[in-house]
Design an enzyme around this catalytic site. Sequence first.
Site: not given
Length: 816
Positions: A691, A734
């Site tokens: 990511s 996140k």
Amino acid sequence: MSEVLNKKEEILTTEENHLVIPVLVLRGLVLFPQMVLHFDVGRDKSILALNQVMTSNRQIFLVAQKNIREDDPKVEDLYKVGVVAQVKQIIKSPGGTWRVLVEGMYRAKMIEVVSETPYFEALVRGFPLKTTRNLKSALCDALMRTVKDLFEEYCFLTPRMPKELVINALVSEDPIHLVEYIAGNMQIEVEDKQAILTQSDPLKRLEMLAKLLESENDILSLEQEIQEKVKGQIDKNQREYYLREQMRAISGELGEDDLQQEVDDYYQKISKLKLEQEVAEKLNKEVERMSKLPSNSHEAGVIRGYLDSVLELPWNKFTIDKIDIKKAKALLDREHYGLQKVKERILELLAVRKLAPDIKGQIICLVGPPGVGKTSIARSIAKSMGRKYVRISLGGVRDESDIRGHRKTYIGSMPGRIMAAMKQSGSTNPLMLLDEVDKLGNDFRGDPSAALLEVLDSEQNHAFRDHYLEVPFDLSHVLFIATANSLDTIPAPLLDRMEVIEITSYTREEKFHIAKEHLLPKQRKRHGLTASKVKFDDDAIYALIDNYTREAGVRSLERQLASLLRKAAKRIVSGDSKKVIISNENITEYLGPRKFKPEEIQGVDEIGLVNGLAWTSVGGEMLQVEVAVLDGSGKVELTGSLGDVMKESAMAAISYIRSKWEIYGVEHDFYKTKDLHIHVPEGAVPKDGPSAGVTICTALVSALSGVPVKQEVAMTGEITLRGRVLPIGGLKEKTMAAYRAGIKTVAIPKENEPDLAEIDPIVRDNIKFVPAEKIDTVLETALVKFSKKKPSPALLESLPIEEGQEMPKANSPIPQ
């Protein structure tokens, strides 16, 4: 306080023959004048009163309370007549109580209570006896003689009565002393003692004591008769027991034991259970073997233990499922905050169970970090279904026999954990929780996870065979629910038998609501506190979440709440304060300095510094990536304890930039003339995951082109060699980390756009999301000034062409 002092001075000036004195309330005790008494003191008011009198003349007014069960008596709960006593000695015990020795001085009467806090203080006056009547009369002598005779009989009927009491009473010629001495040393009710103390006529006192002694003697005589009858019965039973034991020993010597009766009982139990033919034949065979063995042989004991274990299992015992979807939903909402997907799946399971009660194969595995409520969810499911709940902890289990049991040939053999849990549940269809299924181990003794394959397979567990029982047992009606922290260590065949429901870490807002609505009321009740005594401001709970805990669940948060309540309880009990208010400003006074500082973005836009987003086991975190461009020979340095995936992402980003150098205004030979240093701070923490590709690529473009990056922008996503942005996981955590850090814009992969529906509303309202299919969209969002340059014809010829795409012309826009 000043009003109380003024009241004291007023009383002392108007009533010179009265006395203002601290009061000590006795529970279950009555003190008489000239009597020495020692007792324990533990109540706060009593201890404070003793502290006061020890600093003055040591005189204190002792009065009994009417109801001994009252822990905090009021003025109306106290008797009026008591005794002014002298405190002789105080001994402090380790348990927090005081042992006090007092001597009664004279009888007194409480006129008025001056103050009730911090201890009772009252206006009292002497209350002497009425001595107008002739104490040398024949009536007085007759009453004294009667009392002495009755007391002598009382001492005879009362076991372990000291001889000194009897002698001192019999030789006394003072009627006042005689009554108070006998009443003070008798085991009678407080009300009777108080009545004698309150009575001012000495002759009436003698009459009252004579009636009490006569009543007590009647009761003691009756008790003695009952004890003699019971003792005679016990002696008879002991004699019969001794004779029976002799008969048993003789029968054993002759071989005429009562084994046949035990065998008949086992046959009867087996027939009552209505077992399957295979099971019944096996058990009857074992009973027949036992009947041919001596009753005291070791093998007979083994068979007896085996039969007891098998017969105690819940054969054909079912509980009826009581499924109500609305009640189940209300129960789940009441006991668990958030977790909407998990609750929805549970309600679906219950709905199917209601329509098809015989459905099999629904084995759920709840996966999530520690402390998010996996075990409590399973307990709530059992409660909502009306099933028995039983839990098996599999953490650290290494032996296959723990699951399947030990064979009877071994000494100390026993059934496995599965059958032991079935016995514990008491029904054939409980909800069985297999806790920590990912912590199973394996060694030379076997693989316990392989033993679970049969347990969790609906096609096989209808005839599960435990090594100890050796007979099939139907587990198909059991609802199995497993829990795990990670799927990585669960073997694939075992994982294939379970439906995985993932429970993600709690967000900041979810933790706040859980703490306020569930944890705080539970801990207040556990610590004996109420909301009126201890108040938590909302910002204090947020401070606990942000500055004192960093976890996925709420266990550490609950421990910190308990710590604050303990400290508040100490302040309240010690009298430092009556009410404690905990806020963000004073929380450091209780818990010390803040352990964790909130993530904050830089104040200015910088070159080569990009805000990334990462998922961890304790929730989302900001992951800043720094890039430094140095003169050199094309070396690439990666630091920050990066894993293989992040290293490969960095290399892919460099290759992509090399292929598009002219578009982004980068030197075409930077990979030969410049050294690149890519660093992710907190090098002691291992970091890995797909990511950070777009984050590293943006930082490289910024550092190589000299264009600053907007610090209110964060991003997440993986990059390919052709500049595509690939989807990632953990978007909910996140984005919550970005919201905490004050980020205004977040670039996410285009394919993650549907996941925005699961994000907290407060995050969606405060952050602008930019879906990106190509890296150029991310760069346009993040860089302060981003302008793509038209490539030269030579570069266009070298650009990779994807399948189905035409070669662009020199004047055409760059393909996206």
